[in-house]
Design a protein around this motif. Structure first.
Motif, short mmCIF file in Angstrom:
data_model
loop_
_atom_site.label_atom_id
_atom_site.label_comp_id
_atom_site.label_asym_id
_atom_site.label_seq_id
_atom_site.Cartn_x
_atom_site.Cartn_y
_atom_site.Cartn_z
N TYR A 94 0.84 -1.20 0.00
CA TYR A 94 0.00 0.00 0.00
C TYR A 94 0.88 1.25 0.00
O TYR A 94 0.59 2.23 -0.70
CB TYR A 94 -0.90 0.03 1.24
N ILE A 95 1.94 1.22 0.78
CA ILE A 95 2.83 2.37 0.85
C ILE A 95 3.59 2.53 -0.48
O ILE A 95 3.83 3.65 -0.95
CB ILE A 95 3.82 2.24 2.03
N LEU A 96 3.95 1.40 -1.10
CA LEU A 96 4.63 1.46 -2.39
C LEU A 96 3.71 2.04 -3.46
O LEU A 96 4.15 2.78 -4.33
CB LEU A 96 5.11 0.07 -2.80
N VAL A 97 2.42 1.69 -3.41
CA VAL A 97 1.47 2.26 -4.36
C VAL A 97 1.30 3.75 -4.10
O VAL A 97 1.18 4.55 -5.04
CB VAL A 97 0.11 1.52 -4.27
N ASN A 98 1.29 4.15 -2.84
CA ASN A 98 1.24 5.57 -2.50
C ASN A 98 2.44 6.30 -3.10
O ASN A 98 2.30 7.40 -3.66
CB ASN A 98 1.25 5.73 -0.98
N LEU A 99 3.61 5.68 -3.03
CA LEU A 99 4.81 6.23 -3.64
C LEU A 99 4.64 6.34 -5.16
O LEU A 99 5.01 7.34 -5.78
CB LEU A 99 6.01 5.35 -3.30
N ALA A 100 4.05 5.30 -5.77
CA ALA A 100 3.84 5.30 -7.22
C ALA A 100 2.88 6.41 -7.64
O ALA A 100 3.08 7.08 -8.67
CB ALA A 100 3.31 3.95 -7.68
N ILE A 101 1.82 6.64 -6.86
CA ILE A 101 0.86 7.70 -7.18
C ILE A 101 1.53 9.07 -7.09
O ILE A 101 1.32 9.94 -7.94
CB ILE A 101 -0.36 7.61 -6.24
N ALA A 102 2.35 9.26 -6.07
CA ALA A 102 3.09 10.52 -5.95
C ALA A 102 4.03 10.71 -7.13
O ALA A 102 4.15 11.82 -7.68
CB ALA A 102 3.87 10.54 -4.63
N ASN A 103 4.70 9.64 -7.53
CA ASN A 103 5.59 9.71 -8.68
C ASN A 103 4.83 10.04 -9.96
O ASN A 103 5.32 10.77 -10.83
CB ASN A 103 6.34 8.39 -8.85
N LEU A 104 3.63 9.47 -10.10
CA LEU A 104 2.80 9.79 -11.27
C LEU A 104 2.46 11.27 -11.31
O LEU A 104 2.47 11.89 -12.39
CB LEU A 104 1.52 8.95 -11.23
N LEU A 105 2.17 11.85 -10.16
CA LEU A 105 1.85 13.27 -10.11
C LEU A 105 3.03 14.11 -10.57
O LEU A 105 2.87 15.05 -11.36
CB LEU A 105 1.46 13.65 -8.67
N VAL A 106 4.23 13.74 -10.13
CA VAL A 106 5.42 14.49 -10.52
C VAL A 106 5.73 14.32 -12.01
O VAL A 106 6.03 15.29 -12.71
CB VAL A 106 6.63 14.05 -9.68
N SER A 107 5.64 13.08 -12.52
CA SER A 107 5.99 12.84 -13.92
C SER A 107 4.96 13.42 -14.87
O SER A 107 5.31 14.01 -15.90
CB SER A 107 6.16 11.33 -14.18
N ASN B 23 5.09 -7.29 20.36
CA ASN B 23 4.23 -8.10 19.49
C ASN B 23 3.31 -7.27 18.61
O ASN B 23 2.36 -7.80 18.03
CB ASN B 23 3.40 -9.07 20.33
N PHE B 24 3.56 -5.97 18.52
CA PHE B 24 2.74 -5.10 17.66
C PHE B 24 2.79 -5.60 16.22
O PHE B 24 3.85 -5.91 15.68
CB PHE B 24 3.24 -3.67 17.74
N ILE B 25 1.62 -5.70 15.59
CA ILE B 25 1.52 -6.16 14.21
C ILE B 25 1.11 -4.98 13.33
O ILE B 25 0.08 -4.32 13.56
CB ILE B 25 0.48 -7.29 14.07
N PHE B 26 1.92 -4.71 12.31
CA PHE B 26 1.65 -3.63 11.37
C PHE B 26 0.61 -4.13 10.37
O PHE B 26 0.89 -4.98 9.54
CB PHE B 26 2.94 -3.22 10.66
N LYS B 27 -0.60 -3.58 10.44
CA LYS B 27 -1.71 -4.05 9.63
C LYS B 27 -2.01 -3.07 8.49
O LYS B 27 -1.51 -1.95 8.47
CB LYS B 27 -2.96 -4.21 10.51
N PRO B 28 -2.87 -3.51 7.51
CA PRO B 28 -3.22 -2.61 6.40
C PRO B 28 -3.79 -1.28 6.85
O PRO B 28 -3.53 -0.24 6.23
CB PRO B 28 -4.25 -3.44 5.63
N ASP B 29 -4.57 -1.27 7.95
CA ASP B 29 -5.11 0.00 8.44
C ASP B 29 -4.00 0.96 8.86
O ASP B 29 -4.10 2.18 8.63
CB ASP B 29 -6.04 -0.25 9.64
N HIS B 30 -2.94 0.41 9.43
CA HIS B 30 -1.80 1.25 9.81
C HIS B 30 -1.12 1.80 8.56
O HIS B 30 -0.68 2.96 8.54
CB HIS B 30 -0.80 0.44 10.64
N ALA B 31 -1.02 0.96 7.53
CA ALA B 31 -0.39 1.40 6.28
C ALA B 31 -1.20 2.53 5.64
O ALA B 31 -0.63 3.51 5.15
CB ALA B 31 -0.26 0.23 5.32
N LEU B 32 -2.53 2.39 5.63
CA LEU B 32 -3.36 3.44 5.05
C LEU B 32 -3.24 4.74 5.85
O LEU B 32 -3.22 5.83 5.27
CB LEU B 32 -4.82 2.97 5.02
N ALA B 33 -3.15 4.61 7.17
CA ALA B 33 -2.96 5.80 8.01
C ALA B 33 -1.63 6.48 7.69
O ALA B 33 -1.54 7.71 7.64
CB ALA B 33 -3.02 5.42 9.49
N CYS B 34 -0.60 5.68 7.44
CA CYS B 34 0.71 6.23 7.08
C CYS B 34 0.64 6.95 5.74
O CYS B 34 1.29 7.99 5.54
CB CYS B 34 1.75 5.12 7.04
#
Length: 351
Positions: A80-93, A151-162
């Protein structure tokens, strides 16, 4: 030669070199080709480079988004974070690189002052999202591998919040020039737009804005990246030492060490020239410099739309497998046995 610093400051642009004219507006980068700033070969070379960045950056990042939409197995928290990076890159390009290509080909900013503000804002916004995404990726790797929270688990909701976090911070950095704290004007050879590093007009307080960007959008993310990846490497080396007999663990250690080095170098290549140039200009007001060299930092930052996805996405086995599958070039590359070790490559690397 007449020092244009002695003239009234134009509202929409500022050319930070001496020009042989009584009326700087007659040489406006929105009205006439900027042949007085560089030769035609320089402009056309930059146009070719920007076209390459636009085509490759748009293609590879759009492919990343398309793959994620098509294949459910790619919808993990890190991806999800990588896709966020890709969307930002699309905006710049799509905005920054394409606009710069058209302008360099014409040798001036052909779209006008309003478009300059829009391009400067959107390119800065995308760049800041990209930058903060790199820091978030490092932070996520630290949480997953080093387990500082137990034991904290990084979940998709955390990724979307990031992901939301990256856009909020990017807006904090990119909106001020629209409301009077600095301004967006043509930069370098006057064919792309960015924050005003040059003038000392108290109306815009450019120096404070530059220092804010340097601290908030460069020093903090860089510190985060270096800290998180250094901790990751220490944890990995300890795991490898504990399993000295395991060939897969040793292989994982080598692969991740190489990946971390590439990640940090990619960040530095992208942002150090831009940050360094801005600081130099602020601390050397009135000193002459070659505007052709001033264009290079902006181009390096825009080029991140290509090498960021190469580092973070094409070297990701899951994404590479799905991209090949989309083009009918194989049924998908399976994860190597290395991932079975306690230092799984898919958790330490970019996927």
């Amino acid at each position: 030669m007449r020092a244009n610093r002695d003239m009234e400051l134009p509202e929409h642009f500022w050319i930070p070199v001496t020009l042989d004219t009584h009326n700087i507006t007659s040489l406006s980068p929105f009205l006439v080709p900027q042949d007085h700033l560089g030769g035609s070969g320089t402009f056309y070379a930059m146009a070719g480079f920007m076209f390459f960045i636009f085509v490759v950056g748009t293609g590879i990042n759009a492919l990343t988004v398309a793959c994620t939409i098509k294949y459910k197995k790619l919808r993990s928290h890190l991806n999800y974070i990588l896709v966020n990076l890709a969307i930002a890159n699309l905006l710049v390009s799509c905005v920054g690189s394409f606009t710069a290509f058209c302008s360099f080909a014409s040798k001036y900013f052909i779209f006008g002052p309003l478009a300059c503000k829009i391009e400067g804002f959107l390119a800065t916004l995308g760049g800041m999202v990209s930058l903060w995404s790199l820091a978030v990726i490092a932070f996520e790797r630290w949480l997953v591998i080093c387990k500082p929270l137990g034991n904290f688990i990084f979940k998709p909701d955390h990724a979307l919040a990031c992901c939301v976090f990256t856009w909020v911070f990017a807006l904090i950095a990119s909106v001020p020039p629209l409301v009077g704290w600095s301004r967006y004007i043509p930069e370098g050879l006057q064919c792309s737009c960015g924050p005003d590093w040059y003038t000392t007009n108290n109306k815009y307080n450019n120096e404070t804005y530059v220092m804010f960007l340097f601290g908030f959008c460069f020093a903090v993310p860089l510190t985060t990246i270096i800290f998180c990846y250094s901790q990751l490497l220490i944890t990995l080396k300890m795991a490898a030492k504990a399993q000295a007999e395991s060939a897969s663990t040793q292989k994982a250690e080598r692969e991740v060490t190489k990946m971390v080095v590439v990640m940090v170098l990619g960040f530095l290549v992208c942002w150090v020239p831009y940050a360094s140039f801005a600081l130099w200009v602020v601390n050397n007001r009135g000193q002459p410099f070659d505007l052709r060299l001033a264009t290079i930092p902006s181009c390096f930052s825009k080029a991140s739309t290509v090498y960021n996805p190469v580092i973070y996405i094409l070297l990701n086995k899951q994404f590479r497998s799905c991209i090949l599958k989309m083009f009918g070039m194989g049924g998908g590359e399976e994860e190597s046995s290395t991932t079975q070790s306690v230092t799984e490559v898919t958790k330490v690397g970019p996927a």
